[in-house]
Design a protein around this motif. Sequence first.
Motif, PDB file in Angstrom:
ATOM      1  N   PRO A 174     -26.423 -64.010 -52.804  1.00  0.00           N
ATOM      2  CA  PRO A 174     -25.637 -62.841 -52.400  1.00  0.00           C
ATOM      3  C   PRO A 174     -26.454 -61.759 -51.672  1.00  0.00           C
ATOM      4  O   PRO A 174     -26.025 -61.267 -50.617  1.00  0.00           O
ATOM      5  CB  PRO A 174     -25.071 -62.319 -53.723  1.00  0.00           C
ATOM      6  N   ALA A 175     -27.608 -61.395 -52.196  1.00  0.00           N
ATOM      7  CA  ALA A 175     -28.389 -60.325 -51.549  1.00  0.00           C
ATOM      8  C   ALA A 175     -28.683 -60.660 -50.088  1.00  0.00           C
ATOM      9  O   ALA A 175     -28.647 -59.792 -49.214  1.00  0.00           O
ATOM     10  CB  ALA A 175     -29.703 -60.106 -52.296  1.00  0.00           C
ATOM     11  N   SER A 176     -28.959 -61.918 -49.820  1.00  0.00           N
ATOM     12  CA  SER A 176     -29.298 -62.350 -48.467  1.00  0.00           C
ATOM     13  C   SER A 176     -28.164 -62.103 -47.497  1.00  0.00           C
ATOM     14  O   SER A 176     -28.382 -61.833 -46.314  1.00  0.00           O
ATOM     15  CB  SER A 176     -29.611 -63.842 -48.451  1.00  0.00           C
ATOM     16  N   ALA A 177     -26.944 -62.227 -48.008  1.00  0.00           N
ATOM     17  CA  ALA A 177     -25.777 -62.093 -47.144  1.00  0.00           C
ATOM     18  C   ALA A 177     -25.532 -60.645 -46.732  1.00  0.00           C
ATOM     19  O   ALA A 177     -24.728 -60.376 -45.841  1.00  0.00           O
ATOM     20  CB  ALA A 177     -24.547 -62.664 -47.845  1.00  0.00           C
ATOM     21  N   ALA A 220     -30.527 -59.314 -56.743  1.00  0.00           N
ATOM     22  CA  ALA A 220     -31.860 -59.250 -56.128  1.00  0.00           C
ATOM     23  C   ALA A 220     -32.149 -57.868 -55.550  1.00  0.00           C
ATOM     24  O   ALA A 220     -33.303 -57.451 -55.471  1.00  0.00           O
ATOM     25  CB  ALA A 220     -31.989 -60.310 -55.035  1.00  0.00           C
ATOM     26  N   ILE A 221     -31.088 -57.163 -55.119  1.00  0.00           N
ATOM     27  CA  ILE A 221     -31.295 -55.841 -54.502  1.00  0.00           C
ATOM     28  C   ILE A 221     -30.693 -54.728 -55.369  1.00  0.00           C
ATOM     29  O   ILE A 221     -30.315 -53.673 -54.887  1.00  0.00           O
ATOM     30  CB  ILE A 221     -30.762 -55.788 -53.047  1.00  0.00           C
ATOM     31  N   ARG A 222     -30.665 -54.972 -56.662  1.00  0.00           N
ATOM     32  CA  ARG A 222     -30.176 -53.973 -57.622  1.00  0.00           C
ATOM     33  C   ARG A 222     -31.350 -53.047 -57.963  1.00  0.00           C
ATOM     34  O   ARG A 222     -31.963 -53.123 -59.002  1.00  0.00           O
ATOM     35  CB  ARG A 222     -29.654 -54.718 -58.860  1.00  0.00           C
ATOM     36  N   ILE A 223     -31.684 -52.184 -57.009  1.00  0.00           N
ATOM     37  CA  ILE A 223     -32.885 -51.354 -57.084  1.00  0.00           C
ATOM     38  C   ILE A 223     -32.507 -49.932 -56.655  1.00  0.00           C
ATOM     39  O   ILE A 223     -31.910 -49.736 -55.603  1.00  0.00           O
ATOM     40  CB  ILE A 223     -33.985 -51.936 -56.161  1.00  0.00           C
ATOM     41  N   GLY A 224     -32.869 -48.963 -57.487  1.00  0.00           N
ATOM     42  CA  GLY A 224     -32.436 -47.583 -57.229  1.00  0.00           C
ATOM     43  C   GLY A 224     -33.523 -46.667 -56.725  1.00  0.00           C
ATOM     44  O   GLY A 224     -33.238 -45.557 -56.246  1.00  0.00           O
ATOM     45  N   ALA A 261     -43.158 -56.911 -61.536  1.00  0.00           N
ATOM     46  CA  ALA A 261     -41.782 -56.650 -61.941  1.00  0.00           C
ATOM     47  C   ALA A 261     -40.918 -57.415 -60.962  1.00  0.00           C
ATOM     48  O   ALA A 261     -41.338 -57.644 -59.835  1.00  0.00           O
ATOM     49  CB  ALA A 261     -41.477 -55.163 -61.834  1.00  0.00           C
ATOM     50  N   SER A 262     -39.701 -57.794 -61.389  1.00  0.00           N
ATOM     51  CA  SER A 262     -38.909 -58.550 -60.423  1.00  0.00           C
ATOM     52  C   SER A 262     -37.437 -58.559 -60.739  1.00  0.00           C
ATOM     53  O   SER A 262     -37.030 -58.533 -61.905  1.00  0.00           O
ATOM     54  CB  SER A 262     -39.416 -59.987 -60.360  1.00  0.00           C
ATOM     55  N   THR A 263     -36.644 -58.613 -59.674  1.00  0.00           N
ATOM     56  CA  THR A 263     -35.215 -58.927 -59.811  1.00  0.00           C
ATOM     57  C   THR A 263     -35.029 -60.438 -59.750  1.00  0.00           C
ATOM     58  O   THR A 263     -33.907 -60.918 -59.695  1.00  0.00           O
ATOM     59  CB  THR A 263     -34.386 -58.233 -58.717  1.00  0.00           C
ATOM     60  N   PRO A 291     -31.506 -57.412 -45.561  1.00  0.00           N
ATOM     61  CA  PRO A 291     -31.169 -56.673 -46.776  1.00  0.00           C
ATOM     62  C   PRO A 291     -32.327 -55.781 -47.201  1.00  0.00           C
ATOM     63  O   PRO A 291     -33.490 -56.109 -46.934  1.00  0.00           O
ATOM     64  CB  PRO A 291     -30.938 -57.780 -47.812  1.00  0.00           C
ATOM     65  N   VAL A 292     -31.993 -54.686 -47.862  1.00  0.00           N
ATOM     66  CA  VAL A 292     -33.034 -53.767 -48.330  1.00  0.00           C
ATOM     67  C   VAL A 292     -32.876 -53.547 -49.833  1.00  0.00           C
ATOM     68  O   VAL A 292     -31.806 -53.173 -50.306  1.00  0.00           O
ATOM     69  CB  VAL A 292     -32.940 -52.412 -47.592  1.00  0.00           C
ATOM     70  N   GLY A 293     -33.956 -53.805 -50.565  1.00  0.00           N
ATOM     71  CA  GLY A 293     -33.980 -53.546 -51.999  1.00  0.00           C
ATOM     72  C   GLY A 293     -35.111 -52.587 -52.312  1.00  0.00           C
ATOM     73  O   GLY A 293     -34.969 -51.371 -52.276  1.00  0.00           O
ATOM     74  N   ASN A 294     -36.278 -53.177 -52.544  1.00  0.00           N
ATOM     75  CA  ASN A 294     -37.464 -52.342 -52.783  1.00  0.00           C
ATOM     76  C   ASN A 294     -38.071 -51.872 -51.453  1.00  0.00           C
ATOM     77  O   ASN A 294     -39.024 -51.105 -51.439  1.00  0.00           O
ATOM     78  CB  ASN A 294     -38.477 -53.150 -53.601  1.00  0.00           C
ATOM     79  N   ALA A 295     -37.536 -52.392 -50.353  1.00  0.00           N
ATOM     80  CA  ALA A 295     -37.819 -51.936 -48.984  1.00  0.00           C
ATOM     81  C   ALA A 295     -39.170 -52.391 -48.434  1.00  0.00           C
ATOM     82  O   ALA A 295     -39.619 -51.882 -47.398  1.00  0.00           O
ATOM     83  CB  ALA A 295     -37.675 -50.412 -48.871  1.00  0.00           C
ATOM     84  N   GLY A 296     -39.786 -53.370 -49.080  1.00  0.00           N
ATOM     85  CA  GLY A 296     -41.033 -53.906 -48.550  1.00  0.00           C
ATOM     86  C   GLY A 296     -40.815 -54.740 -47.297  1.00  0.00           C
ATOM     87  O   GLY A 296     -41.565 -54.644 -46.328  1.00  0.00           O
TER      88      GLY A 296
END
Length: 367
Positions: free
Chosen positions: A303-306, A255-259, A84-86, A186-191
């Motif tokens: 954007p997510a990187s920033a 990229a970090i649109r993860i809930g 799965a991926s953003t 940045p933190v999305g899926n937090a891996g």
Amino acid sequence: MAAPWRGVIAEYADRLPFEPEEHAITLLEGGTPLIEAPALSEATGAEVYVKVEGANPTGSFKDRGMTTAISKVVSNGSQAVVCASTGNTSASAAAYAARAGLRCIVALPVGKIAAGKLAQAIVHGAELVQVDGNFDDCLRLARALAHAYPVSLVNSVNPYRLQGQKTAAFEIVDALGCAPDIHALPVGNAGNISAYWMGYSEYAGMTTAASLDHPSARRGAVVSTRPRMWGFQAEGAAPFVKDAVVENPETIATAIRIGNPASWAYATAARDDSGGLIDAVSDADILDAQALLASEVGVFVEPASAASVAGVLKKARAGQVPSGALIVCTVTGNGLKDTATALGERELDPTTVPAELEPAAALLGLA
Ligand code: AN7
């Protein structure tokens, strides 16, 4: 002259769970620039560096974990992978699967993938399933497919992903000669925050919740300190900050649109064991940090990187950045992946002049 970079598996072979006879599927990922950022140092009163992960072969940090995950898939004899991926995981999986001759299936949230990332998955020959849902729905589907059929899951719940991604922390310590005081990302899926914490911990002779039970993880100490881990989420997708799953995450930083982060427990341990924090930044602050990185540091990030830089600037405004601290911000992906967001409302039609000195000079205010 220094020997050419060989990719993260070969460079850190003694710290990764691979046997010498295992064949590495590599695009020579890693070895990315760690650049001093005087504009950020000035703004924060600290000494700030950026680790430019957009310089990886597919333009994001995911390549570090994809070389390890795909190499293991090949060693284990599997013929197909799913994720799965953003956007960035699918771009990386598609490229490494192409290199390995594997089938690659990707599940993407419909309409929420930056154009460059979608192009990468398509051009590398991945099979796309657009899901009427968000990333969390896609990950549920990918897990179910891998459970029911002979396809290997290469999301960061695959432990070899974090093993590869921890090498970024090794590179930073190797470059600086010490661990930073603070590491922001940045933190999305937090891996990734979990992987960096594992990497820093291994260099300090310690293991973490995310460590594999492998002897390489227990080699001797290289440095004695570890940084505080500072993670930053987007305000509309900040489950760690809310301490609850976010059902409908929303942010310009797709990229970090993860809930519902998969590595929730590892990341919480990284935050708490390091004496760190996970905070949220607004979309406006993310775009401001992206613009500042481009115009004053010379690095174009997505954007997510920033979010890492936006977070450190936010903490500095609140007086919470220790003076003179050594800070590394990971900027995770390349700005070229999502030019539409970066350009936003900007003027895209510069005035046209004939190719002649005088009118051009007059227009530029040089005459
Ligand atoms: C540029 O590609 O989750 O906290 O599916 O692409 O380790 O998830 C991407 C995540 C930060 C967050 N920056 O990292 C995916 C995906 C960029 C990213 C993150 C991602 P994690």
